[in-house]
Design a protein around this motif. Sequence first.
Motif: not given
Length: 462
Positions: A118-125, A131-136, A79-82, A72-75
């Motif tokens: 367009f969110p500020a800076g690199d917020t999306l990335r 979330y990927a770090a939480q999945g790790d 999705g959060m980068t869109a 679920a976290i990986r998914a």
Amino acid sequence: MPKNNFLAFCTVFQNVYYRPLLNGKTYHIVCIFLLSLLPPIADAEEYSLQQAVEKAVSQDDWLVSSYKKEGAIRALSQGMTALPDPKVSVGLLNMPTDTFDFNQEAMTQFNVSVSQMFPAGDTLRLTGEKYAAQGDQMPLMRDNRRAMLVMEVSNLWLTAYSFEESIKLVKQNRTLFEQLHEVVESSYSSAYGRAKQQDLVRSELELIKLDHRLTQLRQAKENALKKLSQYILPTMADQSIVDQEITLKTTGEPIMVTPSYILSSLSSNSLALAARLSLHPLVRIVDAQSNTAQIDKAIAEQKYKPEWGVTLGYGYRGDDLSGKDRADLASIAVSVSVPIFSSSRQDAQVKAASLQVESFLSEKQLVFNELMAKYRTLTSDIALLDQRIRLYQTKLLPSYRESAQVMLNAYTSNDGAFSDVVQARIATLNAHIELLNIRIERFKRLAELNYVMAQGEEVRLK
């Protein structure tokens, strides 16, 4: 009634009593009916220490749940980068209210606009990386869960094993007390016997006390097995299913795999020990949490940068009152946020995120220190337990056996009291059980040490 005894009863039932009255078909019907009245027979399955550990790890529900949570976290991380969804606006603008005629006024138009933020800076990335770090963290948590399961199941299995071996020791000594009781009873009943009535009563009392001790040990063993069953027996939702029981499969003493070079080389090399403990799942979990906190800090810093928005619009206009065509209208607008009044809030968020990162650094050191202290305590305990085992094997047990034999010889030669014989026998039994408990305690310390020295098997395989 056991099933084999019941079948034997059915055979006698057919051959002796009711054979003249019942034919074969009726006999089978009666036997099946009687068999259905019997209570369910529990299936007992034997488990060695290694089998119990493997079974507990293979069917642990927490591990199954962890895999699903990680998915679920990986998914979510993907999705959060869109970008946020664009907004479409449709409207009828500047409609005259006196006639509601679309062609009356030049300003009247049918407008369609699309806006994209367009969110500020690199917020999306950074959000996706968070979330990927939480999945790790999930594989590390599973590694720690497996190591804890091995330790807990080992402790429960060893506890049940200690009671089972104690029962064997008590039974062996009860046989000796029975023989002693027969000697006392024969001597007391003989005309020339030297045994007194109090000796006979004392021997009977000791047999009763041994029976009570056996009952206590059996109860303790059953309690330990019931606690162990929660890890290695499946959960049964259907109560009509036959209950399962577990027994211990023992071939000699249990084996706890802790390489001796770990105890020797790491104890003398603090750097190697520190490197080993730094790979423990608990330490690596804190590292992963620290990485997540650093990403939170970077996300908070992005709020100093402006958000951008673009709006595209198209306005359709009808013909004028004379029938002339009016030009349609197109519009474009760019919006940008100016983070001026929210600077204090953003400063507070960045400061809070920085303090959170520092707190994880302190927590990592705390976990590392606890593991280091646990390692030193366990290795010291194991060394002292080894000394106690050698002391019992080389000095105490031989002395207890010799003392019991001397007391028995003195009593048989009418030079000692029967109470001294009993006390010496009981002391010898207690010494054997104490040695058994020391050995079991050493195995439990080894199980704890294996947990302290655990590494991330799942992470290393990746």
